[in-house]
Enzyme design. Structure first.
Site, PDB file in Angstrom:
ATOM      1  N   LYS A 114     -14.133  -5.513  -8.462  1.00  0.00           N
ATOM      2  CA  LYS A 114     -14.494  -6.747  -7.755  1.00  0.00           C
ATOM      3  C   LYS A 114     -15.999  -7.004  -7.828  1.00  0.00           C
ATOM      4  CE  LYS A 114     -10.480  -7.327  -4.996  1.00  0.00           C
ATOM      5  NZ  LYS A 114      -9.741  -8.453  -5.466  1.00  0.00           N
ATOM      6  N   LYS A 196      -3.247  -6.008 -13.502  1.00  0.00           N
ATOM      7  CA  LYS A 196      -2.398  -6.195 -12.316  1.00  0.00           C
ATOM      8  C   LYS A 196      -2.206  -7.688 -12.004  1.00  0.00           C
ATOM      9  CE  LYS A 196      -3.819  -5.987  -7.753  1.00  0.00           C
ATOM     10  NZ  LYS A 196      -4.203  -5.506  -6.443  1.00  0.00           N
ATOM     11  N   LYS A 199      -3.554 -12.087  -6.860  1.00  0.00           N
ATOM     12  CA  LYS A 199      -3.592 -13.442  -6.326  1.00  0.00           C
ATOM     13  C   LYS A 199      -4.963 -14.094  -6.407  1.00  0.00           C
ATOM     14  CE  LYS A 199      -2.961 -11.863  -1.672  1.00  0.00           C
ATOM     15  NZ  LYS A 199      -4.087 -10.994  -1.356  1.00  0.00           N
TER      16      LYS A 199
HETATM   17  P1  ATP Z   1      -6.691  -9.574  -4.142  1.00  0.00           P
HETATM   18  O1  ATP Z   1      -6.166 -10.188  -5.369  1.00  0.00           O
HETATM   19  O2  ATP Z   1      -7.370 -10.557  -3.241  1.00  0.00           O
HETATM   20  O3  ATP Z   1      -7.488  -8.329  -4.346  1.00  0.00           O
HETATM   21  P2  ATP Z   1      -4.283  -8.103  -3.592  1.00  0.00           P
HETATM   22  O4  ATP Z   1      -3.028  -8.890  -3.748  1.00  0.00           O
HETATM   23  O5  ATP Z   1      -4.619  -7.066  -4.581  1.00  0.00           O
HETATM   24  O6  ATP Z   1      -5.436  -9.148  -3.328  1.00  0.00           O
HETATM   25  P3  ATP Z   1      -3.563  -7.549  -0.866  1.00  0.00           P
HETATM   26  O7  ATP Z   1      -3.108  -8.912  -0.670  1.00  0.00           O
HETATM   27  O8  ATP Z   1      -4.318  -7.002   0.259  1.00  0.00           O
HETATM   28  O9  ATP Z   1      -4.374  -7.361  -2.210  1.00  0.00           O
HETATM   29  O10 ATP Z   1      -2.347  -6.606  -1.180  1.00  0.00           O
HETATM   30  C1  ATP Z   1      -1.332  -6.417  -0.270  1.00  0.00           C
HETATM   31  C2  ATP Z   1      -0.391  -5.390  -0.771  1.00  0.00           C
HETATM   32  O11 ATP Z   1       0.205  -5.824  -2.000  1.00  0.00           O
HETATM   33  C3  ATP Z   1      -1.013  -4.036  -1.068  1.00  0.00           C
HETATM   34  O12 ATP Z   1      -0.167  -3.040  -0.553  1.00  0.00           O
HETATM   35  C4  ATP Z   1      -1.078  -3.971  -2.547  1.00  0.00           C
HETATM   36  O13 ATP Z   1      -0.984  -2.649  -3.007  1.00  0.00           O
HETATM   37  C5  ATP Z   1       0.142  -4.786  -2.953  1.00  0.00           C
HETATM   38  N1  ATP Z   1      -0.040  -5.391  -4.267  1.00  0.00           N
HETATM   39  C6  ATP Z   1      -0.989  -6.265  -4.635  1.00  0.00           C
HETATM   40  N2  ATP Z   1      -0.843  -6.622  -5.928  1.00  0.00           N
HETATM   41  C7  ATP Z   1       0.240  -5.946  -6.388  1.00  0.00           C
HETATM   42  C8  ATP Z   1       0.927  -5.878  -7.659  1.00  0.00           C
HETATM   43  N3  ATP Z   1       0.515  -6.576  -8.682  1.00  0.00           N
HETATM   44  N4  ATP Z   1       2.009  -5.078  -7.753  1.00  0.00           N
HETATM   45  C9  ATP Z   1       2.446  -4.372  -6.699  1.00  0.00           C
HETATM   46  N5  ATP Z   1       1.860  -4.383  -5.490  1.00  0.00           N
HETATM   47  C10 ATP Z   1       0.774  -5.154  -5.321  1.00  0.00           C
END
Ligand code: ATP
Ligand code: LTN
Length: 331
Positions: A114, A196, A199
């Site tokens: 990040k 990954k 969002k």
């Molecule tokens: P950002 O993109 O803003 O970093 P994020 O989606 O990675 O956000 P969170 O919204 O806080 O982060 O994630 C919430 C949960 O979703 C966490 O437990 C994270 O491990 C899971 N998660 C996020 N992206 C994935 C993915 N691509 N596959 C599986 N689990 C995910």
């Protein structure tokens, strides 16, 4: 009280990755572990560690809360709340900064990723992010923390901080265990399956957002990147694109990878993708219907108010204990 706790950042509209890796997983855990209390929260303090639009954040906080419920979490043993409404998170975050080391934070891969994306200076809060996450967990003496694989490193740090605090100031925190989803721990980008599905990564085409039109979702699945071999076979290293789709298929249907391979033994990618598009569209369609019933309801606010009260009761008690242990009380 035995507690399972987790959070999702309102840093955008949650994705299929969040659904499979987090939301759906919480729902099955809630069914499996009935003697646990579930504390789930909207991690809004975490969402301001990167540049954000104020109005969008406000909307996303509500949307994430509604999506938790739309995913099927039962309110029986649930405390659903907004992190910033329970001030003790920030307070404990500060205290834990005093026992955290720069070196261990510099090793965090989410920070490194990040930080690279920041155009004008790296906010100190981005660096300290994992400490606030540790506070989120330790405040409630959570025994288990269900998260995606990407969060394992933060959980390891949380455990280290809990042990360090306990050693320095006496037994205070429960050392939590991570619970990673069995299938679909990491859903990858549909256009770049080595990354990954994220969002906030600005890659619209490779990312399925839970609230976007169902037709768009289907199109994204059908136009996802796959190799030229045209064989439905799971191999993360040789066939990352198709393997990611198999993972999604498996997570949504409960079929094993082998069962899916067998089912599509004589089929091409076209048929497989069409079927998967229908499966995803069906599941997200139901989710969206529930979401629209919840999003503007008073029930949502009532649930969040109740969750806040339950969270505050535990958090306030814990923070008093912590202040006392470190000597932050009038002599
Ligand atoms: P950002 O993109 O803003 O970093 P994020 O989606 O990675 O956000 P969170 O919204 O806080 O982060 O994630 C919430 C949960 O979703 C966490 O437990 C994270 O491990 C899971 N998660 C996020 N992206 C994935 C993915 N691509 N596959 C599986 N689990 C995910
Ligand atoms: N850091 C996590 C979100 C998060 C979280 C938490 C998860 C913040 N606090 C406490 C579990 C427990 C993320 O980026 N996905």
């Amino acid at each position: 009280m035995k507690i399972i706790l987790s959070g999702i950042k309102p840093s955008g509209i949650p994705t299929l990755g969040n659904y499979i890796g987090a939301l759906k997983n919480f729902v099955s855990l809630q069914e499996e572990m009935k003697d646990f209390e579930f504390f789930v929260f909207v991690a809004d303090l975490h969402a301001i560690t990167v540049p954000h639009d104020v109005e969008e954040l406000r909307q996303n906080i509500r949307s994430v809360a509604a999506l938790y419920l739309a995913s099927g979490l039962s309110v029986d043993n649930l405390s659903l709340f907004v992190q910033s409404e329970v001030h003790e998170h920030a307070e404990l975050g500060y205290i834990l900064q005093t026992i955290s080391y720069m070196g261990e934070l510099e090793r965090m891969t989410q920070y490194k990723d990040k930080a690279k994306q920041q155009k004008s200076g790296i906010p100190a809060a981005l660096f300290n992010y994992p400490i606030l996450m540790a506070a989120d967990i330790l405040l409630y003496d959570a025994q288990y923390v269900p998260v995606g694989e990407d969060q394992k490193q933060h959980l390891e740090l949380t455990r280290n901080l809990a042990e360090r605090f306990n050693n320095r100031y006496g037994e205070t925190f429960v050392v939590p265990e991570v619970l990673v989803t069995k299938t679909g721990a990491k859903i990858m980008d549909l256009q770049d399956p080595l990354k990954k599905m994220d969002k906030s990564a600005n890659n619209e085409k490779g990312c399925i957002f839970l609230l976007e039109p169902i037709d768009t979702i289907k199109k994204k699945i059908k136009s996802s990147i796959t190799d030229s071999e045209s064989k439905i076979k799971y191999s993360k290293s040789r066939k990352p694109g198709i393997s990611n789709l198999i993972t999604i298929y498996s997570a949504l249907t409960g079929l094993t990878y082998t069962a899916i391979e067998k089912k599509y033994e004589n089929a091409g990618y076209g048929l497989f993708k069409n079927d998967l598009a229908d499966i995803v569209a069906n599941e997200i369609g139901i989710l969206q219907e529930k979401y629209h019933k919840i999003i503007n309801s008073k029930m949502l606010d009532d649930i969040l108010d109740m969750g806040k009260a339950k969270a505050q009761a535990i958090a306030q008690k814990k923070i008093r204990e912590v202040y006392n242990k470190v000597g932050l009380t009038r002599g």
